[in-house]
Scaffold this motif. Structure first.
Motif, PDB file in Angstrom:
ATOM      1  N   PRO A   1       0.665  -1.341   0.040  1.00  0.00           N
ATOM      2  CA  PRO A   1       0.086  -0.023   0.164  1.00  0.00           C
ATOM      3  C   PRO A   1       0.985   1.187   0.109  1.00  0.00           C
ATOM      4  CG  PRO A   1      -0.991  -1.594   1.664  1.00  0.00           C
ATOM      5  CD  PRO A   1       0.387  -1.990   1.034  1.00  0.00           C
TER       6      PRO A   1
ATOM      7  N   LYS B   1       0.795   4.220  -2.571  1.00  0.00           N
ATOM      8  CA  LYS B   1       0.663   5.594  -2.441  1.00  0.00           C
ATOM      9  C   LYS B   1       1.710   6.369  -2.970  1.00  0.00           C
ATOM     10  CE  LYS B   1      -1.743   8.477   0.352  1.00  0.00           C
ATOM     11  NZ  LYS B   1      -3.360   8.501   0.517  1.00  0.00           N
TER      12      LYS B   1
ATOM     13  N   ASP C   1      -6.912   6.868  -1.800  1.00  0.00           N
ATOM     14  CA  ASP C   1      -7.197   5.710  -1.091  1.00  0.00           C
ATOM     15  C   ASP C   1      -8.106   4.658  -1.588  1.00  0.00           C
ATOM     16  OD1 ASP C   1      -5.550   6.953   0.934  1.00  0.00           O
ATOM     17  OD2 ASP C   1      -7.226   7.939   2.174  1.00  0.00           O
TER      18      ASP C   1
ATOM     19  N   PHE D   1      -4.274  -0.018   5.110  1.00  0.00           N
ATOM     20  CA  PHE D   1      -4.031   1.308   5.847  1.00  0.00           C
ATOM     21  C   PHE D   1      -3.442   1.499   7.129  1.00  0.00           C
ATOM     22  CE2 PHE D   1      -7.883   1.102   3.048  1.00  0.00           C
ATOM     23  CZ  PHE D   1      -7.535   1.925   2.138  1.00  0.00           C
TER      24      PHE D   1
ATOM     25  N   ILE E   1       0.007   3.279   5.984  1.00  0.00           N
ATOM     26  CA  ILE E   1      -0.033   4.571   5.478  1.00  0.00           C
ATOM     27  C   ILE E   1      -0.417   5.413   6.948  1.00  0.00           C
ATOM     28  CG2 ILE E   1      -1.604   6.101   4.214  1.00  0.00           C
ATOM     29  CD1 ILE E   1      -1.984   3.714   2.440  1.00  0.00           C
ATOM     30  N   HIS E   2      -1.257   4.844   7.729  1.00  0.00           N
ATOM     31  CA  HIS E   2      -1.518   5.748   9.057  1.00  0.00           C
ATOM     32  C   HIS E   2      -0.071   5.935   9.716  1.00  0.00           C
ATOM     33  CE1 HIS E   2      -3.378   6.937  12.661  1.00  0.00           C
ATOM     34  NE2 HIS E   2      -2.808   5.815  13.394  1.00  0.00           N
TER      35      HIS E   2
ATOM     36  N   SER F   1     -13.262  -0.953   3.414  1.00  0.00           N
ATOM     37  CA  SER F   1     -12.140  -0.159   4.206  1.00  0.00           C
ATOM     38  C   SER F   1     -11.627   1.079   3.372  1.00  0.00           C
ATOM     39  CB  SER F   1     -10.894  -1.129   4.294  1.00  0.00           C
ATOM     40  OG  SER F   1     -11.231  -2.064   5.274  1.00  0.00           O
ATOM     41  N   GLY F   2     -11.473   1.010   2.137  1.00  0.00           N
ATOM     42  CA  GLY F   2     -11.124   2.144   1.228  1.00  0.00           C
ATOM     43  C   GLY F   2     -11.951   3.102   1.332  1.00  0.00           C
TER      44      GLY F   2
ATOM     45  N   TYR G   1     -12.127   4.584   5.414  1.00  0.00           N
ATOM     46  CA  TYR G   1     -10.705   5.148   5.647  1.00  0.00           C
ATOM     47  C   TYR G   1     -10.684   6.357   5.240  1.00  0.00           C
ATOM     48  CZ  TYR G   1      -6.126   5.711   7.628  1.00  0.00           C
ATOM     49  OH  TYR G   1      -5.076   5.967   8.355  1.00  0.00           O
ATOM     50  N   ARG G   2     -11.336   6.572   3.892  1.00  0.00           N
ATOM     51  CA  ARG G   2     -11.127   7.836   3.386  1.00  0.00           C
ATOM     52  C   ARG G   2     -12.119   8.785   4.111  1.00  0.00           C
ATOM     53  NH1 ARG G   2     -12.958   8.381  -2.982  1.00  0.00           N
ATOM     54  NH2 ARG G   2     -14.868   7.646  -1.957  1.00  0.00           N
TER      55      ARG G   2
ATOM     56  N   GLN H   1      -8.770   6.936  10.882  1.00  0.00           N
ATOM     57  CA  GLN H   1      -8.550   5.972  11.888  1.00  0.00           C
ATOM     58  C   GLN H   1      -9.961   5.466  12.745  1.00  0.00           C
ATOM     59  OE1 GLN H   1      -5.653   4.863  11.686  1.00  0.00           O
ATOM     60  NE2 GLN H   1      -4.963   3.506  13.332  1.00  0.00           N
TER      61      GLN H   1
END
Length: 393
Positions: free
Chosen positions: A35, A39, A45, A230, A233-234, A352-353, A356-357, A361
């Motif tokens: 991921p 990115k 996302d 994610f 990424i987080h 999730s995409g 999360y967008r 979190q």
């Protein structure tokens, strides 16, 4: 468990363990860092969620078919060689891919090609557990060790260069997997139904309770979809570097390794149902805590709960399959388990995409809710049946 009179292949456990180490080493590269590489291609996302989801859907379709085919082949291990070779070719092609559509196409083909590897390897390993009394945990643990090793190596490589190293690292991992596939023990065609396994049901273990338990387990495990997609990424947005991200991913797997090393002792004291229920409850708690903005050390400690939310469930359901499924259906049942796992993980990753967008979190609370549903299903499946007591159950 009665032991088989068939000859034991030389170094059976070692050869299976090396295959696990190589195959899960691929995940040690792709799960934490793919991921991040996506990115770096300036994909958003939602596009990342699509790229991560479509291969899972294809795996859902290909794994059960490959499992049924493997049960009918003179030698199941042939599927492993074919799967690893195609995966290596696709990984090399990924080094040349650029842009959303090309990455989506190549990565999807890779997902379909590699899908049969783990369930067929599981079927070969579980055959050894059933025939000769090998301990599943002591073999499977090397897959977790391979994951940690490749995760740390890839994290260090990314820290020293950039995210562009990820496809090359994946190619190296697939090459090791291909080499290991040639060394997997050859057991021939699975034994016929003349040698029933312990407590085998009339339907080869695919009764309602085992099916419900597989659904419940895979539903809980599907909640890792947001984490897989994610978390790196987080953590990167929080300022953690590639090495720190590698350690965060490795911490959970190290706890998983400890469990697998102790699994023989644990299995003598705790039933598979109890492991599954505890792991399901731990998953609910894990995702509730995951929404908190934790520093590195608290995040590292929380990662250790991966031993519960994943390893407890995986070991528990494999023990149930050993108890209830005949060898002649092993690859098919493993493919069915993989089907449920992939189907729910695909849905989870896709959602999730978008989640999360939209929420960031806090979207992990949705994963906690899904894990709670899985816990409820597992509780129903594990509930004792009065009519099952005695020989007439």
């Amino acid at each position: 468990m009665a032991q088989s009179s068939l000859p034991v292949p030389s170094l059976f456990a070692t050869r299976c363990a090396l295959a696990y180490a190589a195959a899960l080493g691929v995940n040690g590269v792709l799960l934490p860092f793919f991921p991040v590489w996506l990115k770096s291609l300036s994909l958003d996302d939602f596009q990342i969620g699509i790229i991560l989801t479509v291969p899972i859907v294809l795996r859902v379709l290909s794994a059960p078919i490959a499992g049924m085919l493997a049960d009918r082949l003179p030698e199941r291990a042939r599927v492993l060689v074919f799967s690893a070779a195609l995966s290596l070719v696709s990984a090399l092609a990924l080094t040349l891919a650029d842009g959303f559509w090309m990455v989506l196409l190549v990565f999807s083909l890779q997902g379909a090609a590699f899908a049969p590897f783990t369930p067929v390897l599981e079927s070969i390993t579980v055959t050894g557990v059933r025939r000769w009394g090998y301990r599943y945990g002591s073999i499977r643990v090397w897959g977790s060790i391979g994951f940690v090793a490749m995760s740390l190596i890839a994290g260090e490589a990314m820290a020293r260069s950039s995210g562009s190293v990820v496809p090359w690292a994946a190619s190296a991992a697939f090459l090791l997997t291909l080499i290991a596939a040639f060394g997997v023990p050859r057991l021939g065609r699975a034994n016929g139904s003349s040698e029933p396994g312990p407590r085998q049901s009339a339907d080869s273990g695919l009764g309602g309770r085992l099916t419900l338990l597989m659904i419940g387990c895979t539903l809980v495990q599907s909640t890792h979809g947001m984490y897989y997609g994610f978390s790196a990424i987080h953590w990167q947005a929080m300022g953690f570097g590639g090495t720190e991200i590698g350690f965060l991913w490795s911490a959970g797997v190290l706890a998983e390794i400890l469990f697998f090393f102790l699994s023989g002792r644990i299995a003598r004291r705790i039933s598979p149902n109890a492991l599954i229920l505890f792991g399901s409850a731990a998953a609910v708690l894990r995702w509730c805590l995951f929404v908190l903005p934790l520093d590195f050390w608290p995040a590292l400690l929380l990662q250790c709960s991966h031993a519960f939310s994943f390893a407890f469930l995986h070991f528990g359901i494999q023990q149930k399959i050993v108890e209830q499924v005949h060898e002649s259906r092993e690859s098919s049942v493993q493919g069915t388990y993989f089907f449920y796992s992939g189907a729910f993980l695909a849905a989870s990753t896709f959602l999730s995409g978008a989640l999360y967008r939209e929420f960031g979190q806090p979207a992990y609370l949705a994963m906690a809710a899904v894990a709670a549903i899985g816990l409820w299903l597992n509780t129903r499946a594990a509930r004792p049946q009065p009519q099952s007591m005695g020989s007439g159950g």
